[in-house]
Write a protein that holds these residues in place. Structure first.
Motif, mmCIF file in Angstrom:
data_model
loop_
_atom_site.group_PDB
_atom_site.id
_atom_site.type_symbol
_atom_site.label_atom_id
_atom_site.label_comp_id
_atom_site.label_asym_id
_atom_site.label_seq_id
_atom_site.Cartn_x
_atom_site.Cartn_y
_atom_site.Cartn_z
ATOM 1 N N ASP A 204 0.839 -1.202 0.000
ATOM 2 C CA ASP A 204 0.000 0.000 0.000
ATOM 3 C C ASP A 204 0.870 1.246 0.000
ATOM 4 O OD1 ASP A 204 -2.119 -1.697 0.144
ATOM 5 O OD2 ASP A 204 -2.857 -1.023 2.101
ATOM 6 N N TRP A 205 0.495 2.213 -0.831
ATOM 7 C CA TRP A 205 1.215 3.468 -0.959
ATOM 8 C C TRP A 205 0.248 4.612 -0.647
ATOM 9 C CZ3 TRP A 205 6.401 3.384 -3.047
ATOM 10 C CH2 TRP A 205 6.821 2.100 -3.428
ATOM 11 N N GLN A 206 0.644 5.478 0.290
ATOM 12 C CA GLN A 206 -0.225 6.566 0.732
ATOM 13 C C GLN A 206 0.231 7.885 0.116
ATOM 14 O OE1 GLN A 206 -2.680 5.445 2.548
ATOM 15 N NE2 GLN A 206 -1.783 3.441 3.015
ATOM 16 N N GLN A 275 11.349 4.642 -6.292
ATOM 17 C CA GLN A 275 12.657 4.885 -5.665
ATOM 18 C C GLN A 275 12.596 4.345 -4.244
ATOM 19 O OE1 GLN A 275 13.382 9.105 -6.061
ATOM 20 N NE2 GLN A 275 13.024 9.074 -8.259
ATOM 21 N N GLY A 276 12.884 3.046 -4.095
ATOM 22 C CA GLY A 276 12.774 2.413 -2.783
ATOM 23 C C GLY A 276 11.328 2.384 -2.326
ATOM 24 N N ASN A 277 11.027 3.144 -1.257
ATOM 25 C CA ASN A 277 9.677 3.200 -0.719
ATOM 26 C C ASN A 277 8.965 4.496 -1.075
ATOM 27 O OD1 ASN A 277 9.660 0.636 0.706
ATOM 28 N ND2 ASN A 277 11.195 1.555 2.045
ATOM 29 N N LYS A 299 4.100 7.299 -0.538
ATOM 30 C CA LYS A 299 5.037 6.562 0.298
ATOM 31 C C LYS A 299 4.449 5.196 0.645
ATOM 32 C CE LYS A 299 8.134 9.914 1.125
ATOM 33 N NZ LYS A 299 9.594 9.786 0.869
ATOM 34 N N ARG A 300 5.304 4.166 0.576
ATOM 35 C CA ARG A 300 4.853 2.838 0.979
ATOM 36 C C ARG A 300 4.640 2.826 2.487
ATOM 37 N NH1 ARG A 300 7.189 -2.141 -2.003
ATOM 38 N NH2 ARG A 300 9.019 -0.804 -2.068
ATOM 39 N N ALA A 305 7.194 -1.430 4.334
ATOM 40 C CA ALA A 305 8.547 -1.021 3.991
ATOM 41 C C ALA A 305 9.579 -1.738 4.840
ATOM 42 C CB ALA A 305 8.688 0.498 4.164
ATOM 43 N N ALA A 306 9.186 -2.068 6.089
ATOM 44 C CA ALA A 306 10.134 -2.723 6.999
ATOM 45 C C ALA A 306 10.294 -4.204 6.711
ATOM 46 C CB ALA A 306 9.672 -2.535 8.445
ATOM 47 N N GLN A 307 9.366 -4.796 5.959
ATOM 48 C CA GLN A 307 9.419 -6.222 5.683
ATOM 49 C C GLN A 307 10.539 -6.587 4.724
ATOM 50 O OE1 GLN A 307 5.468 -7.227 4.364
ATOM 51 N NE2 GLN A 307 4.652 -7.291 6.442
#
Length: 307
Positions: A204-206, A275-277, A299-300, A305-307
């Motif tokens: 999910d991206w907010q 670009q990453g998260n 942003k993810r 993102a931590a997974q």
């Protein structure tokens, strides 16, 4: 393993039998003549690191990989060194590294490169490809036994940056389907495969969309993916809208959605990069006199993102 990605953004809501011969005993003097041995077609060529490539395969593989002077080319499986020599001679990438665990093949390839005048342009490493550091590569060419496909796939996805091109001589990689494939010889059934390493956009991206000065509307983009194949939705005000057209090439993401509201057709098209998260890009809304362009930053979610 990556799964499918869904992505939803600029919803308009945000703006409003052959058997062997058998000998048998027959009565009397009867005899049974054994059938002639059936002709056996030659098996398809299974390239590996010890099989020299034909000139046609070498030329086609490098062309399929789109090698340029800006590339760092890694070759897994040395053969006789002709692939590396042809790359140095024609495409002149800034670095060429050949990796093979067989010391005799490495020595032979190195001698061939030296004789061709490219000994100082090509680095030869006697290593097991699965244990090698491939992170600097922008192009990887593979000529390994087909049974190593699954193992090398995991290695490539773990090591390589999104956008890295991979080409293979006769070795598919399971359910990671190639972006392109070509056949170079009907008689030997030799196939060449091409992949582009995809970014990981699962989750999910907010974000929020500024649809008027000082007025913003939050949204969620939800993606699932299986390698470069992506599915997605956009969630706005608790409503989920499917995004039917999504394309992921390396770290570049594009998608579009069209809706018809009160007789007015509106199409939102997004072009951006992962670009990453962080997902950044431009969304273009084609809605007649209301057509506009919007910067998009999403942003993810922190948990994913931590997974």
């Amino acid at each position: 393993m990556w799964k499918t990605v869904s992505f939803g953004i600029l919803s308009v809501a945000s703006l409003g039998v052959i058997l062997p011969g058998i000998w048998v005993s027959l009565p009397g003097n009867a005899q049974l003549t054994p059938p002639p041995s059936p002709e056996v077609s030659p098996s398809p060529v299974k390239p590996d690191s010890s099989s020299p490539m034909s000139e046609r395969v070498v030329t086609s593989l490098l062309k399929l990989a789109e090698v340029s002077q800006d590339d760092v080319l890694y070759i897994l499986g040395s053969g006789d060194g002709q692939l590396a020599i042809a790359a140095a001679q024609t495409y002149k990438p800034k670095r060429i590294v050949v990796i093979d665990p067989n010391s005799e093949l490495i020595q032979q390839s190195q001698a061939n490169a030296q004789e061709a005048g490219f000994g100082d342009r090509i680095q030869f490493l006697q290593q097991e490809p699965l244990q090698s550091n491939l992170r600097e590569a922008t192009v990887v060419a593979i000529s390994l036994p087909t049974e190593k496909g699954q193992q090398i796939r995991s290695k490539l996805l773990a090591d390589l940056k999104p956008g890295t091109r991979i080409v293979s001589h006769g070795m598919p990689m399971g359910d990671w389907k190639p972006d392109k494939s070509i056949s170079v010889s009907r008689s030997s059934q030799q196939n060449l495969y091409h992949w582009i390493v995809p970014a990981n956009i699962e989750g999910d991206w907010q974000g929020s969309l500024e649809y008027a000065p000082g007025r913003r509307h939050p949204y969620t983009l939800r993606f699932s993916q299986q390698f470069q194949k992506v599915k997605g939705d956009v969630i706005v005000d608790g409503q989920k809208y499917n995004i039917p057209k999504i394309a992921l090439t390396g770290d570049r993401l594009t998608f579009s959605r069209t809706e018809n509201i009160q007789g007015q057709t509106m199409t939102a098209v997004f072009n951006g990069r992962v670009q990453g998260n962080t997902l950044k890009g431009i969304a273009e809304l084609d809605a007649g006199i209301l057509s506009r362009k919007f910067p998009v930053i999403a942003k993810r979610s922190t948990r994913q993102a931590a997974q």
